[in-house]
Design an enzyme around this catalytic site. Structure first.
Site, PDB file in Angstrom:
ATOM      1  N   GLY A  69       6.022 -11.702   2.615  1.00 23.70           N
ATOM      2  CA  GLY A  69       5.511 -12.394   1.424  1.00 23.70           C
ATOM      3  C   GLY A  69       6.605 -13.186   0.731  1.00 23.70           C
ATOM      4  O   GLY A  69       7.743 -13.255   1.211  1.00 23.70           O
ATOM      5  N   PHE A  70       6.254 -13.758  -0.389  1.00 22.18           N
ATOM      6  CA  PHE A  70       7.182 -14.574  -1.174  1.00 22.18           C
ATOM      7  C   PHE A  70       8.432 -13.764  -1.544  1.00 22.18           C
ATOM      8  O   PHE A  70       9.553 -14.096  -1.150  1.00 22.18           O
ATOM      9  CB  PHE A  70       6.430 -15.091  -2.409  1.00 22.18           C
ATOM     10  CG  PHE A  70       7.294 -15.499  -3.557  1.00 22.18           C
ATOM     11  CD1 PHE A  70       8.273 -16.479  -3.408  1.00 22.18           C
ATOM     12  CD2 PHE A  70       7.116 -14.921  -4.807  1.00 22.18           C
ATOM     13  CE1 PHE A  70       9.065 -16.872  -4.484  1.00 22.18           C
ATOM     14  CE2 PHE A  70       7.899 -15.304  -5.886  1.00 22.18           C
ATOM     15  CZ  PHE A  70       8.871 -16.271  -5.720  1.00 22.18           C
ATOM     16  N   ASP A 115       4.028  -5.859   7.468  1.00 28.19           N
ATOM     17  CA  ASP A 115       3.176  -6.787   6.717  1.00 28.19           C
ATOM     18  C   ASP A 115       1.844  -6.946   7.448  1.00 28.19           C
ATOM     19  O   ASP A 115       1.817  -6.984   8.690  1.00 28.19           O
ATOM     20  CB  ASP A 115       3.871  -8.154   6.594  1.00 28.19           C
ATOM     21  CG  ASP A 115       3.407  -8.933   5.375  1.00 28.19           C
ATOM     22  OD1 ASP A 115       4.223  -9.179   4.478  1.00 28.19           O
ATOM     23  OD2 ASP A 115       2.205  -9.279   5.325  1.00 28.19           O
ATOM     24  N   GLY A 117       0.955 -12.599   3.209  1.00 24.02           N
ATOM     25  CA  GLY A 117       2.261 -12.958   3.760  1.00 24.02           C
ATOM     26  C   GLY A 117       2.111 -14.068   4.795  1.00 24.02           C
ATOM     27  O   GLY A 117       1.008 -14.327   5.273  1.00 24.02           O
ATOM     28  N   LEU A 120       6.962  -3.426  -1.442  1.00 22.44           N
ATOM     29  CA  LEU A 120       6.608  -4.653  -2.157  1.00 22.44           C
ATOM     30  C   LEU A 120       5.195  -5.127  -1.809  1.00 22.44           C
ATOM     31  O   LEU A 120       4.700  -6.082  -2.418  1.00 22.44           O
ATOM     32  CB  LEU A 120       7.609  -5.781  -1.820  1.00 22.44           C
ATOM     33  CG  LEU A 120       9.106  -5.438  -1.911  1.00 22.44           C
ATOM     34  CD1 LEU A 120       9.957  -6.666  -1.593  1.00 22.44           C
ATOM     35  CD2 LEU A 120       9.473  -4.923  -3.295  1.00 22.44           C
ATOM     36  N   ALA A 122       7.540  -1.782  -6.290  1.00 21.06           N
ATOM     37  CA  ALA A 122       7.451  -3.010  -7.094  1.00 21.06           C
ATOM     38  C   ALA A 122       6.195  -2.966  -7.945  1.00 21.06           C
ATOM     39  O   ALA A 122       5.087  -3.155  -7.466  1.00 21.06           O
ATOM     40  CB  ALA A 122       7.434  -4.229  -6.179  1.00 21.06           C
ATOM     41  N   TYR A 149      -6.038  -4.348 -11.915  1.00 21.71           N
ATOM     42  CA  TYR A 149      -4.732  -4.522 -11.273  1.00 21.71           C
ATOM     43  C   TYR A 149      -3.675  -3.717 -12.034  1.00 21.71           C
ATOM     44  O   TYR A 149      -2.861  -3.007 -11.442  1.00 21.71           O
ATOM     45  CB  TYR A 149      -4.396  -6.013 -11.264  1.00 21.71           C
ATOM     46  CG  TYR A 149      -3.064  -6.386 -10.675  1.00 21.71           C
ATOM     47  CD1 TYR A 149      -2.762  -6.099  -9.357  1.00 21.71           C
ATOM     48  CD2 TYR A 149      -2.117  -7.074 -11.437  1.00 21.71           C
ATOM     49  CE1 TYR A 149      -1.545  -6.464  -8.809  1.00 21.71           C
ATOM     50  CE2 TYR A 149      -0.902  -7.449 -10.901  1.00 21.71           C
ATOM     51  CZ  TYR A 149      -0.617  -7.140  -9.585  1.00 21.71           C
ATOM     52  OH  TYR A 149       0.588  -7.504  -9.052  1.00 21.71           O
ATOM     53  N   LYS A 153      -1.480  -0.600 -10.493  1.00 26.89           N
ATOM     54  CA  LYS A 153      -0.009  -0.559 -10.495  1.00 26.89           C
ATOM     55  C   LYS A 153       0.498   0.596 -11.365  1.00 26.89           C
ATOM     56  O   LYS A 153       1.512   1.228 -11.030  1.00 26.89           O
ATOM     57  CB  LYS A 153       0.546  -1.897 -10.991  1.00 26.89           C
ATOM     58  CG  LYS A 153       0.422  -3.019  -9.963  1.00 26.89           C
ATOM     59  CD  LYS A 153       1.377  -2.811  -8.790  1.00 26.89           C
ATOM     60  CE  LYS A 153       1.520  -4.052  -7.953  1.00 26.89           C
ATOM     61  NZ  LYS A 153       2.504  -3.897  -6.867  1.00 26.89           N
TER      62      LYS A 153
END
Ligand code: UDP
Length: 356
Positions: free
Chosen positions: A13-14, A34, A39, A79, A120, A153, A157
């Site tokens: 991913g980023f 991934d 991604g 992540l 993350a 979301y 998290k």
């Protein structure tokens, strides 16, 4: 720092691909897990081609796979996640499931295998807290209605953080949490609604930039290079175990101010159009007025602070998006990976642990 083997979930991913670049530059071994839901092979093919990184295509919800990979690594950077408010609002159930199940699998596998794990998390866990004060790790969290999917979301998290914390407290697991505020840089796509790549692409092609609402809402944007430095510092410092750290740029800018800045940096003739929120987002969205991090905790522990300005970050995004557009138009066959990573990452040395 001794050579280590890192497992990066969401490593294509980023954010994950930039972390992988930095670790490879530091001569570490890297395995990327991934599922390529968001991604991209483009982000990591230079690393795979060089033989520096092992790529495993699979899901963080595959407990057997994660357990095997965990047994082989020294440290896991978890992540993998759904990205972007637009995706979260459009597909709330999938978002919730992927984050909750994946985090359960990864953190329990890390604990079982006695491996360090960095989770993350996100500034979304603070909800719509509208205080003038910068948000501190212990700040109260103010979530909106349970019927607004944006907050699912935040709940997912927060659950991940609670799991990390629980494994640390009850099983002595070495878990660490980073709460990422808005992070920008090369390789971030506009597909998932993020404002900076959207504005930059439109400014390059000369379309109007769509500012949602009246543009007075503000955010703080951190260069991904600074985010990577923070994550690696948290992953290595002994004093970070069991703790959560804000990772963000303390400097706010309004979204209207951002639109004007992007137009100026691109040298574009684009105008600005104001779009009401009801038109911009589906039901389930709720806007935030402002959100600003207090990063004192991370600074005190490891000496971290952002090294890049907003203009540095915008200029790197502009270079990246120019190359993307040229590739889409068939004017450029392939990108030199170093062009999306123009200077070496600045990883500050960890300060010695302080006595409490
Ligand atoms: N935004 C905007 N135009 C866009 C995309 C986003 O004005 O094309 C606004 C959005 O309403 C929000 C801010 O930019 O106020 C940041 O949005 P993003 O989704 O990047 O991050 P988040 O809301 O999660 O902080």
């Amino acid at each position: 720092m001794p050579r280590m083997r890192y497992l990066i979930t969401g490593g294509a991913g980023f954010l994950g691909s930039h972390v992988a670049d930095a670790l490879v530059a530091g001569d570490h071994e890297v395995t990327i897990l991934d599922d390529f839901s968001t991604g991209k092979h483009d982000n990591v093919e230079h690393l795979i081609a060089s033989g520096a990184v092992d790529l495993v295509e699979g899901s963080v919800t595959d407990a057997t796979l994660v357990d095997d990979l965990m047994a082989d690594c020294d440290c896991c950077l978890h992540l993998a996640s759904a990205v972007g408010v637009k995706l979260v609002v459009a597909r709330p159930l999938e978002t919730l499931r992927r984050i909750v199940q994946g985090t359960d699998v990864v953190i329990s596998a890390a604990s079982r295998n006695d491996k360090r794990v960095v989770f993350a998390s996100t500034s979304e866990v603070y909800g719509k807290s509208s205080s003038e004060e910068a948000l501190h790790e212990d700040s109260d969290r103010v979530l909106g209605s349970a019927f607004k999917s944006r907050w699912s979301y935040a709940i997912a998290k927060s659950y991940g953080e609670a799991i990390a914390h629980g494994y640390h407290r009850e099983h002595g697991a070495d878990t660490r949490v980073v709460r990422l505020f808005n992070t920008i840089g090369p390789r971030q796509r506009d597909t998932y609604g993020m404002v900076v790549p959207r504005f930059v692409r439109r400014a390059i092609v000369g379309d109007d930039l769509s500012v949602y609402g009246d543009g007075s809402q503000s955010r703080c944007f951190l260069h991904v290079r600074d985010a990577v430095a923070a994550i690696l510092a948290v992953s290595t410092h002994e004093g970070a175990t069991g703790r959560a750290f804000n990772v963000g740029n303390p400097q706010p800018i309004t979204i209207l101010g951002l639109a004007e800045r992007v137009i100026e940096r691109v040298g574009s003739s684009s105008g600005i159009t104001f779009v009401p929120y009801e038109e911009a987002y589906e039901d389930g969205f709720e806007e935030l007025g402002k959100r600003r991090p207090d990063t004192t905790a991370l600074h005190s522990l490891v000496g971290w602070r952002p090294m890049c300005t907003l203009d540095d970050a915008l200029d790197d995004v502009i270079d990246f998006q120019r190359a993307e557009l040229a590739m889409e138009a068939g004017q450029l066959e392939s990108r030199d990976p170093s062009s999306s990573w123009p200077t070496p990452i600045l990883v500050q040395p960890a300060a010695p642990a302080r006595a409490a």
